[in-house]
Design an enzyme around this catalytic site. Structure first.
Site, short mmCIF file in Angstrom:
data_model
loop_
_atom_site.label_atom_id
_atom_site.label_comp_id
_atom_site.label_asym_id
_atom_site.label_seq_id
_atom_site.Cartn_x
_atom_site.Cartn_y
_atom_site.Cartn_z
N LYS A 96 0.86 -1.25 -0.13
CA LYS A 96 0.06 -0.16 -0.06
C LYS A 96 0.85 1.09 0.00
O LYS A 96 0.51 2.29 -0.50
CB LYS A 96 -0.98 0.15 1.22
N GLU A 118 -10.15 6.75 2.82
CA GLU A 118 -11.09 5.79 3.43
C GLU A 118 -10.55 4.56 3.92
O GLU A 118 -9.37 4.30 3.59
CB GLU A 118 -12.44 5.05 2.45
N SER A 379 1.87 -9.91 -0.88
CA SER A 379 1.35 -8.35 -1.02
C SER A 379 1.60 -7.69 0.73
O SER A 379 1.92 -6.35 0.73
CB SER A 379 -0.13 -8.33 -1.06
#
Ligand SMILES: *Cc1c(COP(=O)(O)O)cnc(C)c1O
Length: 400
Positions: A96, A118, A379
């Site tokens: 991220k 969000e 990830s």
């Protein structure tokens, strides 16, 4: 219509369409903000100085390039060669950070001083709060009231990083409501504020822009694979799919190589591509989990980070044209893969990423991957998930 000699994962049309999916389905008041962002991103992405600044940030702050790990013990057990792209080793523990550093740098370039985001499980909120702290920006994170109670530790992390966490109190009080609230907030304060969206979803240019900020995963992995494999490419590239950003990032490095198979692993309880119906949510047309009357359904998965009822529009398109396929994985298979990777390779993975490993394990045991080279996008790391797994499996390890 795009012509066939255009790249599979290139630039979408000015209408933001990937085939029949994507677009910009937003209220009139949001159109100028999206257009301004589109223009600013297009200009910045073509500017070598912007690219160089982002590259330096990814290197000196996030820790890129992330390494490639050749899993010999796991490979021996499964009868194929498994390579892991280690996004779990990035600062803040997942892919991220690539996206939020890109968007924060772009926001600064646009003269904005505030980020709004969000978050569902809290991972994107923590990443955005991190980037805001680094850039000295104000940060507001909308989070469903229900999620705030479930993920109290991430709420604390965001506050520690200087962010304000605001509860989304409408609807089911989860991620989809947090997106709505964040968009509503953005419309009101667009002059000062950038909306830092967390995946390859939402109105154009977000699905395209977020994919481009994650393209570094695929570009690095392709070169690392070629260095390891004497110039060859992997046979299969696998990633888990929530909104689809880590998958889009790694797929973009291989989509133009027709010999490389692309696979997205979806939670069986939220298989948006597998069981979704085309519909509009959060400003985009894509596959969505809907009930009989078209109401958006909650996805259900063991990993909170994959609980998004839709999927990014480019994945819907890649599925439509047959360039990628999307396969459901059950919670039991995910837990099994979580343990398998820990035991054979000494890596505690995020439950999200364990979906990709689970697909590989299932296919390999079914004899589908014999002798193949499989690249898995790992990830994120699993520290955040260990307490949950202990609750589910702890009995097995007592005294062991
Ligand atoms: C957020 C998250 C995901 C899901 O998001 P995508 O946009 O589908 O990549 C997957 N893995 C980890 C570790 C995450 O934190």
């Amino acid at each position: 219509m795009r012509s066939t000699d255009e790249p599979v994962m290139g630039v979408p049309g000015s209408d933001g369409r990937f085939g029949r999916f994507g677009g910009r389905f937003v209220p009139e008041t949001l159109v100028p903000a999206c257009e301004q962002l589109d223009a600013a991103f297009t200009e910045a992405w073509a500017d070598p100085a912007f690219r160089a600044e982002l590259h330096a940030l990814l290197r000196d702050y996030a820790g890129r390039p992330s390494i490639l790990t050749d899993c010999t013990r796991l490979g021996a057990e499964l009868g194929c060669r498994v390579l892991l792209k280690r996004e779990d080793l990035n600062h803040t523990g997942s892919h991220k950070i690539n996206n939020v550093l890109g968007q924060a740098l772009l926001a600064k370039r646009m003269g904005k001083t505030r980020l709004v985001a969000e978050t569902g499980a809290g991972q994107h909120g923590v990443a955005t709060a991190t980037a805001a702290a680094l850039f000295g920006m104000e940060c507001i994170v909308y989070m469903g009231e229900v999620d705030m109670a479930r993920q109290a530790l991430n709420v604390f992390r965001m506050r520690l990083l200087g962010a304000e966490v605001r509860p989304a109190t409408t609807g089911s009080r989860t991620l989809k409501d947090a997106v709505n609230e964040a968009m509503r907030h953005w419309v009101a304060v667009v002059d000062s504020t950038h909306y830092c969206l967390g995946s390859v979803m939402g109105p154009h240019p977000y699905p395209f822009m977020v994919r481009e900020f994650h393209r570094v995963i695929g570009d690095e992995a392709r070169e690392q694979c070629r260095a390891l494999l004497d110039g060859a490419d992997p046979d299969v590239v696998v990633a888990c799919v929530g909104g689809g950003s880590n998958a889009a990032g790694i797929f973009s490095g291989f989509a133009e190589l027709p010999g490389v198979e692309l696979v997205g692993a979806e939670p069986a309880g939220g298989a948006a591509v597998g069981h979704g119906i085309p519909g509009v949510v959060h400003g985009m047309l894509s596959y969505l989990m809907q009930d009989d009357v078209g109401q958006v359904q909650e996805a259900e998965s063991i990993s909170a980070g994959l609980d998004y009822p839709g999927v990014g529009p480019e994945h819907a398109h890649l599925a439509d044209i047959g360039r990628a396929r999307y396969e459901p994985v059950t919670d039991a298979e995910v837990l099994d893969a979580f343990e398998l990777l820990a035991r054979t390779e000494g890596i505690i993975t995020a439950l999200e990423s364990a979906h990709a490993v689970a697909w590989v394990a299932r296919e390999a045991r079914g004899g589908e991957l014999v002798g193949k080279v499989v690249l898995v996008n790992l990830s994120g790391r699993g520290d955040k998930d260990v307490a949950q797994v202990a609750d589910l499996l702890g009995d097995r390890y007592v005294g062991g």
